[in-house]
Design an enzyme around this catalytic site. Structure first.
Site, PDB file in Angstrom:
ATOM      1  N   LYS A 359      55.460  29.376  28.654  1.00 48.77           N
ATOM      2  CA  LYS A 359      54.479  28.351  28.234  1.00 48.77           C
ATOM      3  C   LYS A 359      55.091  27.627  27.442  1.00 48.77           C
ATOM      4  O   LYS A 359      55.834  27.764  26.241  1.00 48.77           O
ATOM      5  CB  LYS A 359      53.180  29.165  27.588  1.00 48.77           C
ATOM      6  CG  LYS A 359      52.137  28.354  27.514  1.00 48.77           C
ATOM      7  CD  LYS A 359      50.861  29.161  27.309  1.00 48.77           C
ATOM      8  CE  LYS A 359      49.688  28.493  27.312  1.00 48.77           C
ATOM      9  NZ  LYS A 359      48.278  29.185  27.654  1.00 48.77           N
ATOM     10  N   GLU A 445      34.034  39.270  31.762  1.00 47.00           N
ATOM     11  CA  GLU A 445      33.000  39.284  31.017  1.00 47.00           C
ATOM     12  C   GLU A 445      31.821  40.452  31.631  1.00 47.00           C
ATOM     13  O   GLU A 445      31.005  40.783  30.939  1.00 47.00           O
ATOM     14  CB  GLU A 445      32.247  37.784  31.400  1.00 47.00           C
ATOM     15  CG  GLU A 445      32.959  36.692  30.600  1.00 47.00           C
ATOM     16  CD  GLU A 445      34.154  36.239  31.185  1.00 47.00           C
ATOM     17  OE1 GLU A 445      34.246  36.553  32.549  1.00 47.00           O
ATOM     18  OE2 GLU A 445      35.018  35.310  30.727  1.00 47.00           O
ATOM     19  N   ARG A 473      29.009  34.619  34.014  1.00 45.68           N
ATOM     20  CA  ARG A 473      29.427  35.463  34.905  1.00 45.68           C
ATOM     21  C   ARG A 473      29.046  36.979  34.970  1.00 45.68           C
ATOM     22  O   ARG A 473      29.175  37.796  35.712  1.00 45.68           O
ATOM     23  CB  ARG A 473      31.081  35.571  34.735  1.00 45.68           C
ATOM     24  CG  ARG A 473      31.858  35.534  35.854  1.00 45.68           C
ATOM     25  CD  ARG A 473      33.085  35.482  35.579  1.00 45.68           C
ATOM     26  NE  ARG A 473      33.779  34.356  36.076  1.00 45.68           N
ATOM     27  CZ  ARG A 473      34.949  33.813  36.700  1.00 45.68           C
ATOM     28  NH1 ARG A 473      35.964  34.702  35.975  1.00 45.68           N
ATOM     29  NH2 ARG A 473      35.211  32.869  37.464  1.00 45.68           N
TER      30      ARG A 473
END
Lengths: 714, 180
Positions: A359, A445, A473
């Site tokens: 990253k 979630e 969600r």
């Protein structure tokens, strides 16, 4: 002085005269002829992008102006990339990195995710033919390079601004954006849908889904892979693994160690000595069996692979995807080779290519930062230092974290759960104080909610801190596991209402509607940061039923905080009156109350004194307050920063059931309009939604029979 | 003179339940026994640490230690015959190197990986460094995905045979029939 460091082939050279003639210019030694003898061992290729000889990679000099980007200037669409050589592609990738850094430095946005996939993006667009071939980016914050390469380079300076480029891929924006993203883990599902549709329609394009290792922690990714394996339709899934499972903002010190067993499987992909020997043996067998008995050979292969391949890959193989990898995600040559090979096969079925990236690669300040500069505001390209605006107040998130910590100090049953958003929800501060009581479940979630429910059954006091739009969600879990069983789980819904630059994918418009319709839920919203602290205390105190509270993105207004940041529980179902007036009452819910107060000030200049009340609770409604307001005023305006079906609907329902609408009352509800508000500055969004102080005061004036004044309110 | 035997002249078939192949390595030379046997002279250079110590690759640390001790007793300069001090000292140093590399699990792993790629750093073992490890990892990766790709290609050949009843295979067969 031109240094020729390799063999230079000469035609028609006299065999007896070695290298006395000047070397002739040959195309394949072009690179070498551009070499200048430089003291530090690096070759200048163009501007400030130099090739470092030791690591054989291109390095960009970020210390001054943006370097010239000759290759990138020739590429407006992917088809312009088809003729580039592998070396050219590397150069293009370096220029892309420079472009992204300088662009995000001016606009802010997501930086390091895009940097990490530059090489992958270049390889994908070189090999495949977008837009016929569908490339689907999961989440989408890594798609800046993709946007630049697909005709939107000139608009990059408008990224995340009103009427500018969307922060995530958006189908309306460009035909190259195959699927809208924002919430994670949807790319494989969407890709499979496109692949199956292609098969049914008899087309032959390719479908590629790019998903990250963080998004892999969500169940939907597995649901999709399972189905893909079963259907066996041709598609490519690229797993972009940068070992940041759980965003690097998870704790204050950097990335959390990987969240689950899955990531250690991903990280142990090495063949051990025994397996290597086994593989040799297996190869021997298949060689002997020969090509005729290919099915037997295939079986042997399969068993051997199952046994010899690394522990992580068998997971994908079991789901039915053919695993290839790990592959160096910053080596464009390797990527192009693999992609071309897979592209050329007529029937590979679903293939998963495991690509390892870093990253923030290519920009040293991002590589070094603890949070890898994932989401940034404007910064200085040379140092990476962000220009954070100093605000007199902290953000609502920080106030929430502070007050939760104070509550947890007193009550050791309080635990906090979040879904891979330690930085976003402020629970990284909580984690620092109470490392054993803070749970990061990954991007899951649904699991987070039921996990909290499980904790609650045993008497703990779980606080689930999930963004309003992400909680969508886990909604069934909220209904079925929490509310139906009346378990005391507390939901702290951050980013409620309009969220500014992140756009409609992150907008928390629906939480009042979907929470307040549940029979057992206590639903409340603070109008400022002090109220927020009190509501945290209230939620901690409500122990017999579930409760929730919502708060927006942004900073506090400067209210007087309670002593020691420790809130005092407020009486459930009691609102408060902030200003007294006559004829007109404005009843606000949540932080929009500040806009109501602003409207009251505007109206003051028009000689109208209005009553402003803060409802605080949507469920249970403060019946007495509403009755009083209805009785003593002619006009009642309810305001909330949510969709239809929320607070205002509950109030009108209440009024109608109690016969108050049978009389002289004029009731108006001001909610978010029935459409999605595009990304932009928060001020612009509120204006577009029609919920600013201006709009509220204009509504009042119109109702008072003064429409002309309403039009000139500013 | 090196004994050259073609690869897999006597291949051994092993099934997964018995993963103990003997010495089917891609080395072809005379085995060196760690016996105090002066008759058996080494006629060819041992090509790996394992060869040098006279042990198969799958031994445990204990056996490595044993082999090492034996060889050390044989080749230590103090006990070696006077006319062969030079040679034996050389061997002694190499044996020591071999032991150092193989006794440490991490360096042994790295050495094994090198061997699998056909690189023989038998007597100049690489010092482990961060860069080296990642570079060598990447080299190994390349081998691995190359072989994965070729297997996929092979699988491809019979993927859509009539016996494959998956939805995707049926659709592909249908399309191929239509286009014919």
């Amino acid at each position: 002085m031109a240094v020729s460091s390799g063999p230079v082939f000469r035609i028609n050279q006299h065999p007896t005269s070695p290298y006395l003639t000047t070397p002739r210019f040959h195309n394949f030694t072009r690179k070498k002829f551009l070499v200048k003898a430089s003291a530090n061992g690096s070759d200048e290729i163009g501007g400030k992008i130099v090739r470092n000889k030791e690591t054989d990679s291109l390095q960009i000099d970020f210390s001054g102006e943006k370097p010239p980007t000759p290759f990138l200037d020739t590429v407006n669409y992917p088809k312009h990339m088809k003729n580039l050589s592998k070396l050219d592609l590397e150069q293009l990738a370096a220029e892309l990195r420079a472009e992204i850094v300088y662009s995000v430095a001016k606009t802010g946005g997501h930086l390091s995710s895009s940097l990490g996939v530059v090489d992958l993006t270049v390889a994908l667009h070189h090999v495949f033919n977008a837009p016929e071939d569908k490339i689907i980016w999961d989440v989408g914050h890594q798609a800046y390079a993709h946007k630049i390469l697909t005709g939107r380079r000139s608009k990059m300076h408008t990224m995340r601004k009103t009427s500018g480029l969307a922060p995530f891929p958006k189908r309306d924006e460009s035909v190259y954006d195959a699927f809208g993203a924002g919430h994670s883990s949807t790319s494989i599902s969407a890709g499979l849908g496109m692949a199956v549709a292609r098969d049914l329609l008899g087309k032959d394009n390719h479908v590629i889904s790019v998903i990250g290792d963080g998004a892999m922690t969500a169940g939907q990714a597995y649901e999709a892979m399972n189905n893909a394996g079963f259907l066996d339709s041709n598609m490519i899934v690229i797993l972009n693994d940068n070992e940041q499972v759980s965003l690097p903002t998870a704790t204050l010190d950097g990335p959390a160690t990987p969240v689950g067993a899955l990531s250690s499987a991903l990280s142990k992909l090495q063949a051990s000595r025994k397996f290597r020997q086994l593989r040799e043996a297996a190869k021997t067998i298949t060689k002997q069996i020969g090509p005729q008995a290919h099915e037997v050979a295939a079986k042997v292969d399969e068993y051997a692979r199952g046994m010899i391949s690394a522990s992580g890959s068998t997971l994908f193989e079991q789901l039915g995807l053919y695993y290839i990898g790990p592959v160096d995600g910053h080596n464009i040559e390797d990527l192009v080779t693999i992609l071309e090979k897979v592209k050329s096969m007529p029937a590979p079925g679903p293939v998963l290519i495991h690509v390892i990236t870093e990253k923030g690669k290519g920009y040293p300040p991002a590589e070094a930062a603890a949070d890898k500069m994932h989401g940034v505001v404007q910064f200085d390209p040379k140092t990476g230092k962000q220009f954070k605006v100093k605000s007199p107040t902290l953000s609502y998130t920080q106030y929430f974290a502070e007050s939760l910590i104070k509550e947890a100090e007193v009550d050791d049953k309080i635990v906090a759960i979040h879904a891979a958003m330690g930085g976003g929800t402020g629970l990284n501060y909580f984690q620092k104080h109470f490392p054993q009581r803070c749970f990061d479940v990954g991007i899951a979630e649904q699991h987070a909610v039921t996990f909290a429910a499980g904790l609650a059954t045993e008497g703990l006091k779980p606080f689930c801190a999930i963004y309003s739009s992400f909680l969508q969600r886990g909604y069934d879990q909220v209904v079925h596991d929490v509310d139906l069983q009346k378990l005391p789980v507390r939901f702290a819904m951050d980013r409620a209402g309009l969220v500014g630059a992140d756009g409609p994918t992150h907008c928390g418009a629906f939480d009042v509607a979907y929470m307040a319709c549940l029979p057992n839920m206590v639903v409340m919203a603070p109008s400022d940061e002090a109220e927020l602290m009190h509501m945290v205390a209230t939620a901690a105190a409500i122990d017999d039923r579930p409760s929730c509270f919502r708060f927006p993105r942004g900073n506090g207004i400067g209210a007087v905080l309670p002593l020691n940041n420790k809130g005092i529980p407020i009486e459930v179902g009691k609102g408060r009156i902030l200003r007294e007036g006559e004829r007109v009452a404005i009843l606000g819910y949540g932080s929009i109350v500040q806009q109501c107060l602003g409207a009251a000030d505007i109206l003051q200049t028009h000689n109208v004194r209005v009553t402003v009340a803060d409802a605080r609770f949507c469920k249970p409604l403060d019946a007495d307050l509403i009755r009083t307001l209805a009785k003593e005023h002619e006009i009642l305006i309810t305001v909330e920063e949510g969709s239809i079906g929320g607070f205002c609907s509950h109030v009108s329902h209440f009024l109608s059931l109690n016969s108050i609408l049978d009389g002289q009352l004029k009731l108006r509800s001001m909610v978010l309009p029935d459409r999605y508000i595009d990304h932009g500055a928060p001020v612009d969004q509120i204006e577009a939604a029609g919920l600013s102080s201006r709009h509220i005061s204009a509504t009042v004036l119109t109702l008072l029979g003064r429409p002309k004044e309403a039009m000139i309110v500013n | 003179m090196y004994l050259t035997t073609p690869l897999n002249q006597h291949p051994q078939l092993f099934f997964p339940s018995n993963p103990q192949p003997q010495r089917t390595k891609n080395m072809s030379f005379v085995k060196v026994h760690a016996k105090l046997n002066n008759v058996m002279e080494i006629t060819s250079e041992p090509k790996s640490f394992y060869e040098l110590l006279g042990i198969p690759e799958t031994v445990s640390l204990f056996e490595i230690k044993e082999a090492y001790k034996q060889l050390v007793r044989k080749y230590h300069p103090d006990v070696s015959p006077p006319d062969r001090v030079e040679e034996y000292t050389q061997r002694f140093i190499r044996v020591r190197e071999a032991y150092e590399t193989l006794s440490d699990p991490m360096s042994r792993d790295m050495y094994d990986k090198d061997m699998s790629k056909g690189l023989h750093f038998a007597f100049s073992p690489r010092r482990r460094s961060q860069n080296d490890e990642s570079m060598e990892n990447k080299g190994e990766w390349k081998n691995r995905w190359n072989s994965q790709l070729s297997e996929l290609k092979r699988r491809n050949a019979y993927k859509d045979s009539d016996t494959n009843m998956s939805w995707g295979a049926r659709m592909r067969r249908q399309r191929n029939e239509v286009s014919l």
